[in-house]
Structure formats: C-alpha cells, structure tokens
Design a protein around this motif. Structure first.
Motif, short mmCIF file in Angstrom:
data_model
loop_
_atom_site.label_atom_id
_atom_site.label_comp_id
_atom_site.label_asym_id
_atom_site.label_seq_id
_atom_site.Cartn_x
_atom_site.Cartn_y
_atom_site.Cartn_z
N SER A 107 46.78 28.91 47.35
CA SER A 107 46.52 30.40 47.06
C SER A 107 45.31 30.13 46.43
N ILE A 108 44.24 30.50 47.00
CA ILE A 108 42.63 30.30 46.66
C ILE A 108 42.41 31.65 46.02
N GLU A 109 42.24 31.83 44.60
CA GLU A 109 42.23 33.02 43.88
C GLU A 109 40.65 33.08 43.20
N GLY A 110 39.83 34.18 43.74
CA GLY A 110 38.51 34.38 43.05
C GLY A 110 38.69 35.39 41.85
N HIS A 111 37.86 35.12 40.84
CA HIS A 111 37.76 35.68 39.63
C HIS A 111 36.28 36.03 39.27
N THR A 112 35.96 36.85 38.57
CA THR A 112 34.68 37.31 38.19
C THR A 112 34.58 37.71 36.58
N ASP A 113 33.69 37.90 36.06
CA ASP A 113 33.48 38.35 34.84
C ASP A 113 33.71 39.95 34.90
N SER A 114 33.18 40.81 33.74
CA SER A 114 33.30 42.08 33.82
C SER A 114 31.83 42.78 34.02
N THR A 115 30.96 42.05 34.16
CA THR A 115 29.56 42.37 34.52
C THR A 115 29.45 42.98 35.79
N GLY A 116 28.75 44.42 35.92
CA GLY A 116 28.83 44.95 37.03
C GLY A 116 30.06 45.82 37.65
N SER A 117 30.07 46.57 38.58
CA SER A 117 30.92 47.54 38.97
C SER A 117 32.31 46.41 39.50
N VAL A 118 33.44 47.20 39.22
CA VAL A 118 34.69 46.61 39.71
C VAL A 118 34.65 46.28 41.14
N GLU A 119 34.17 47.28 41.99
CA GLU A 119 34.13 47.22 43.47
C GLU A 119 33.39 45.93 43.94
N THR A 120 32.28 45.84 43.27
CA THR A 120 31.31 44.77 43.55
C THR A 120 31.92 43.34 43.07
N ASN A 121 32.61 43.32 42.15
CA ASN A 121 33.32 42.26 41.58
C ASN A 121 34.62 41.81 42.37
N LEU A 122 35.28 42.67 42.81
CA LEU A 122 36.29 42.32 43.79
C LEU A 122 35.90 41.97 45.24
N LYS A 123 34.77 42.47 45.70
CA LYS A 123 34.07 41.77 46.87
C LYS A 123 33.59 40.45 46.43
N LEU A 124 33.08 40.30 45.46
CA LEU A 124 32.33 39.00 44.95
C LEU A 124 33.48 37.81 45.00
N SER A 125 34.63 38.35 44.31
CA SER A 125 35.84 37.47 43.93
C SER A 125 36.45 36.82 45.34
N LEU A 126 36.43 37.90 46.39
CA LEU A 126 37.14 37.55 47.60
C LEU A 126 36.19 36.65 48.50
N ALA A 127 35.01 36.96 48.45
CA ALA A 127 34.09 36.22 49.12
C ALA A 127 33.94 34.78 48.72
N ARG A 128 34.04 34.56 47.13
CA ARG A 128 34.11 33.14 46.77
C ARG A 128 35.33 32.59 47.29
N ALA A 129 36.54 33.04 47.16
CA ALA A 129 37.79 32.58 47.46
C ALA A 129 37.78 32.00 49.09
N ASP A 130 37.08 33.13 49.85
CA ASP A 130 37.04 32.96 51.19
C ASP A 130 36.02 31.59 51.55
#
Length: 179
Positions: A107-130
């Motif tokens: 299970s590959i799980e992407g995480h971000t810090d809280s800088t920026g919008s939640v929507e942007t961070n959700l997309k970024l964390s999934l893109a990193r996991a992908d």
C-alpha cells in the motif's frame, strides 16, 4: 442391582471416551501451539531480514498495519511529484528487497505538509504515490500487488509549524502487508 451396574458401566464408558477426547484435544492444542511458535519465529526472522535489508536505505518499522517504509524528504522536490535521482536510487534498491518477498502486498501512501490548499495537497500526495508505484513497476514489482492512496496533510507525523516538521510530513510510505 443390574440396572445400577449397567448404569455404572455406561458412565464409566462415557468417562473413558471423554478422557480420550480430552487427551486428543490436548495433543492437537500442543501441535497448534508448536506450529504457532514456529510461525512466530519465522515471522520474526523475516522481519529481521527485512529490517536489515531496508535499514540501510530508508526508515522502516513493523507496525499493526504491516512493515512501513518511509521515504521522507529524499524522493521529491517541494511541490513536485516527479521522483528525483536519490528517490529513484532508494526505490531501485527497495524493489530488489520487495521482489524477494513475493507474498507481500504494498500500500503506497502519499502525504504532504499543510502548506497550500487541501485539494492541491491531496492531488500531490496521490501523484507522488502513483509515481512510486510506476517506478516500482518499472523495476519489476508486479502492479497487481500495489495500491496507492493520497492522504494530503491528513496524517502528519509532526506539527506543521516548523520547517523540520513540514519536511517530515512530506513523505511516501510503503506499507508491506503479508498476503
């Protein structure tokens, strides 16, 4: 007197049958405990091998969820989802270890810090996991054993109020789960 003798014989036979069943159950329990002990020792040996193999490349720990390998701060530039050279190097080594443990699901799980919008961070964390999943697939890890999830800033390891805390929270975790 005959009825009492017959009843006593029946009770004695039932008692003997019960004692035999108890002995059989105790024997099966002892075998099950021995098997459980053997499996526990094998699991501990696998965990030790995995820890030794991964310990040199990335931080890892056995948890309730499985063995978690954390790629914190080494794999991605800030705000980016493309793996950097160091991240590829670590993942290339990890893929060799993962290929040796063919009975694991990842299970590959992407995480971000809280800088920026939640929507942007959700997309970024999934893109990193992908991106991690795609690279591991290129390295020979079967895509069928991997899933990806993006959690954004939802599961921080540290408070996001310092640069060090934010750096720890920007990570991809690979959870290795026995199939």
């Amino acid at each position: 007197a005959e009825d009492l003798g017959a009843e006593l014989a029946a009770v004695t036979a039932t008692l003997q049958e019960t004692e035999e069943k108890l002995a059989d159950t105790e024997s099966r329990l002892a075998r099950a405990q021995a098997t459980n002990s053997k499996l526990t020792k094998q699991q501990e040996a696998i965990t030790e091998r995995l820890t030794n193999a991964l310990g040199k490349m990335a931080s890892g720990a056995k948890t309730d969820r499985g063995y978690v390998v954390s790629l914190s701060g080494v794999a991605f530039a800030t705000g980016e989802s493309a793996l950097n050279t160091e991240g590829k190097y670590v993942l290339a080594k990890l893929s060799g270890v993962m290929l040796a443990f063919k009975d694991m699901k990842l299970s590959i799980e992407g995480h971000t810090d809280s800088t920026g919008s939640v929507e942007t961070n959700l997309k970024l964390s999934l893109a990193r996991a992908d991106a991690v999943r795609a690279f591991l697939t290129e390295m020979g890890v079967p895509a069928s054993v991997m899933t990806t999830h993006g959690f954004g800033p939802e599961k921080p390891l540290m408070p996001n109020d310092t640069p060090e805390g934010r750096a720890k929270n920007r990570r991809v975790e690979i959870v290795m789960i026995e199939a």
